[in-house]
Design an enzyme around this catalytic site. Structure first.
Site, short mmCIF file in Angstrom:
data_model
loop_
_atom_site.label_atom_id
_atom_site.label_comp_id
_atom_site.label_asym_id
_atom_site.label_seq_id
_atom_site.Cartn_x
_atom_site.Cartn_y
_atom_site.Cartn_z
N ASP A 70 8.41 60.47 56.42
CA ASP A 70 9.35 61.26 57.22
C ASP A 70 10.55 61.76 56.39
O ASP A 70 10.85 61.22 55.33
CB ASP A 70 9.85 60.39 58.38
CG ASP A 70 10.30 61.22 59.58
OD1 ASP A 70 10.35 62.45 59.47
OD2 ASP A 70 10.61 60.61 60.62
N ASP A 82 10.58 66.76 67.42
CA ASP A 82 10.32 65.55 68.20
C ASP A 82 10.21 65.84 69.68
O ASP A 82 11.00 66.62 70.23
CB ASP A 82 11.49 64.56 68.04
CG ASP A 82 11.55 63.93 66.67
OD1 ASP A 82 10.98 64.50 65.72
OD2 ASP A 82 12.18 62.87 66.55
C1 9PG Z 1 12.67 58.10 63.32
C2 9PG Z 1 12.25 59.44 63.84
C3 9PG Z 1 10.78 59.47 64.32
C4 9PG Z 1 10.37 60.89 64.64
C5 9PG Z 1 10.63 61.79 63.45
C6 9PG Z 1 12.12 61.71 63.07
O1 9PG Z 1 17.15 66.67 63.56
N1 9PG Z 1 17.32 65.46 63.76
O2 9PG Z 1 18.44 64.97 63.91
C7 9PG Z 1 16.18 64.60 63.82
C8 9PG Z 1 16.35 63.24 63.99
C9 9PG Z 1 15.24 62.42 64.06
C10 9PG Z 1 13.98 62.97 63.98
C11 9PG Z 1 13.83 64.31 63.82
C12 9PG Z 1 14.93 65.15 63.73
O3 9PG Z 1 12.89 62.17 64.14
O4 9PG Z 1 10.25 63.10 63.69
O5 9PG Z 1 9.00 60.94 64.99
O6 9PG Z 1 9.93 58.94 63.32
O7 9PG Z 1 12.45 60.37 62.78
O8 9PG Z 1 13.99 58.11 62.89
#
Ligand code: 9PG
Length: 538
Positions: A357, A418
């Site tokens: 990730d 997400d």
């Molecule tokens: C774990 C998560 C999950 C999830 C991933 C990812 O833009 N943002 O602030 C943002 C935060 C978290 C995020 C995606 C974007 O989620 O996609 O499935 O694993 O991390 O922290």
């Protein structure tokens, strides 16, 4: 509409134009013919867009998993960077983190389709592993004409004197139907990069969208005990087990038994153990960042002093610097060795499914040990090290991943933002102006799953993100949960459930069974023909 080649933008660009069925193909390269090392930000082939009839629309394909893909209208819509002016955030959502310069500029990454009253024209790069390809639709300097810049984005990579670099070929292809054009592009691009498209259909469980970072070993084990009621093959622990971002092999107090025990027990229950890591991020106070400050990417402050590069911010992760995380320098051979070792250790504990990730991090502007590498090469080097350490049989899932960089290295890829236990956000909840739809929201994931359905089994297995089937402890209406499940099923993409399994009743169980049956059918047919979810886009 017709696209007519006009000129090159940038010095040292050589190109060869060959007919390609209905369209055109450009094989090209760039050379540094000077006596000095030069830094190349980007070079472009420029085309005039002529005879536009009616509205000119553009399929804007997003940079990484969570970046927005949509249909925009030239002269009406704007690039979100002109609203945000936030390079730190833009680095996560565009190949070139700088704001676009004109108001009348729309951009798409890797591939686009332009559309007017006469129909669609695809413009796309047949690769992305060695550099990004940004398609910029712009108002010409005369204020009237319209141009397409097909930019090989090199991100200031250094080229020594008298060297050249081959660039990914560009194709321009008119057609009757944008869905066939995109399917054809994805087939060729996947085959060229030896895409890994043969993993079986995936059904599983993931801890994130119910427990988020509050996941505990007890909760994980309670779900493992209930998993037998469902057709799962993968059982994946997400963010929340680690002592610090970067220290992936050390658990926090919520996981007292440690990873080896968790992996062993998931496997003993009959599932493939899966685990989440953000391999290229490290918390400032992590063991890895403290012991190896030389492994961090850097940036130069206006004072001329260099500091570790901040690559992301998430206060929940702590880390000692207001939630800012540093980025590892994936051009440093020791970092690559470290990444391979971490992957190897996780696989050794049974975790043969790795969700990787926040992997856009090495694409950011910064100072890296090897300045000749492009952003795409930096991301790919990191993934290749993980693949080398994990072995050929591991299932690697890209996430927060620049899509064009990693074909041939990942088995699956997240192709949208997400989901969340609600359908959509109130626009007042927008964190970065212009980028609302990159934030978690099931509706935004649903849109991305439709617009990127053509990638499934051409470039990797699409991961549309998780199903949520519970009707308690959620703000997602059951009609919306069903709507989302149908999109996931029709896409043929990965079907991963993210609920406390104790909350699933008989109707949730039935919905999962129907979704998996539909998913298997769509997935099987996608091997032979277009993905059934691919629908007309304009
Ligand atoms: C774990 C998560 C999950 C999830 C991933 C990812 O833009 N943002 O602030 C943002 C935060 C978290 C995020 C995606 C974007 O989620 O996609 O499935 O694993 O991390 O922290």
């Amino acid at each position: 509409m017709r696209l007519v080649f006009d000129r090159v933008d940038g010095v040292g660009v050589n190109y060869l134009h060959t007919p390609n069925g209905d369209g055109a193909a450009y094989d090209w390269s760039v050379a540094n013919v000077s006596e000095e090392t030069v830094r190349m930000r980007g070079v472009s082939l420029v085309f005039r867009v002529e005879d536009v009839r009616g509205e000119l629309r553009m399929f804007r394909h997003g940079f990484q998993s969570w970046s927005v893909s949509d249909i925009a209208t030239f002269g009406v819509d704007v690039d979100p960077s002109t609203i945000a002016h936030n390079e730190f955030f833009q680095a996560a959502h565009h190949a070139d983190q700088r704001s676009v310069t004109g108001v009348d500029e729309l951009r798409s990454e890797w591939v686009t389709v332009l559309h007017d009253d006469d129909g669609p024209v695809l413009v796309g790069f047949l690769g992305g592993g060695s550099h990004d390809g940004t398609l910029r639709l712009r108002r010409a300097a005369d204020g009237v004409g319209i141009e397409v810049f097909a930019e090989a984005y090199l991100g200031d990579a250094e080229m020594p004197p008298n060297t050249h670099r081959g660039l990914h070929p560009l194709i321009i292809e008119p057609g009757a139907d944008e869905t066939n054009l995109l399917d054809g592009w994805a087939k060729v691009t996947g085959a060229t990069a030896q895409a890994r498209v043969d993993a079986p259909y995936q059904v599983g469980w993931c801890s994130w969208y119910h427990y988020f970072d509050d996941i505990t070993e007890d909760a994980l084990r309670a779900n493992l005990a209930l998993a037998g009621d469902h057709p799962f093959e993968v059982f994946q622990l997400d963010d929340g087990f680690q002592s610090a971002i970067g220290d992936w092999l050390i658990t926090n107090a919520k996981f007292p038994s440690g990873l080896a025990s968790v992996g062993k027990d998931i496997a003993a229950a009959g599932y493939r153990p899966g685990i989440w890591i953000a391999p290229f991020l490290v918390a400032p106070d992590s063991v890895v960042a403290t012991e190896h400050p030389e492994w961090l990417a850097k940036f130069e402050a206006p004072s001329g002093k260099t500091y570790p590069l901040r690559a992301w911010m998430n206060p929940i992760w702590g880390g000692g610097h207001d939630g800012y995380m540093y980025g590892l320098d994936t051009t440093n051979p020791e970092v690559l060795e470290h990444l391979a070792q971490v992957a190897n250790a996780l696989v050794g504990m049974g975790f043969t499914y790795l969700k990787l990730d926040f992997t856009f991090a090495p694409s950011m502007d910064g100072i890296y040990a090897d300045p000749t590498k492009t952003p795409a090469e930096r991301v790919r080097l990191g993934y290749a090290a993980i693949r080398a350490g994990a072995g050929n049989d591991a299932f690697l899932l890209g996430c927060g991943a620049p899509l064009s960089h990693i074909v041939g290295l990942v088995d699956g890829n997240r192709i949208g933002p997400d989901v969340a236990p609600y359908w959509e956000l109130d626009p007042s909840k927008e964190v970065i102006p212009g980028y609302l739809r990159t934030q978690p929201g099931t509706r935004y994931a649903d849109d991305a799953t439709r617009l990127r359905a053509f990638m499934h089994r051409r470039l990797w297995l699409n991961d549309p993100d998780c199903l949520m089937l519970r009707t308690e402890k959620t703000a997602l209406a059951s009609a919306d949960a069903e709507r989302w499940a149908r999109t996931v099923g029709l896409s043929g993409g990965m079907a991963i459930v993210s609920d406390d399994l104790a909350l699933l009743d008989a109707s949730a169980k039935r919905l999962l069974e129907e979704t998996v049956a539909l998913g298997r059918e769509s997935d099987a047919s996608t091997r032979e023909q277009r993905c059934p979810l691919v629908e007309s886009m304009f």
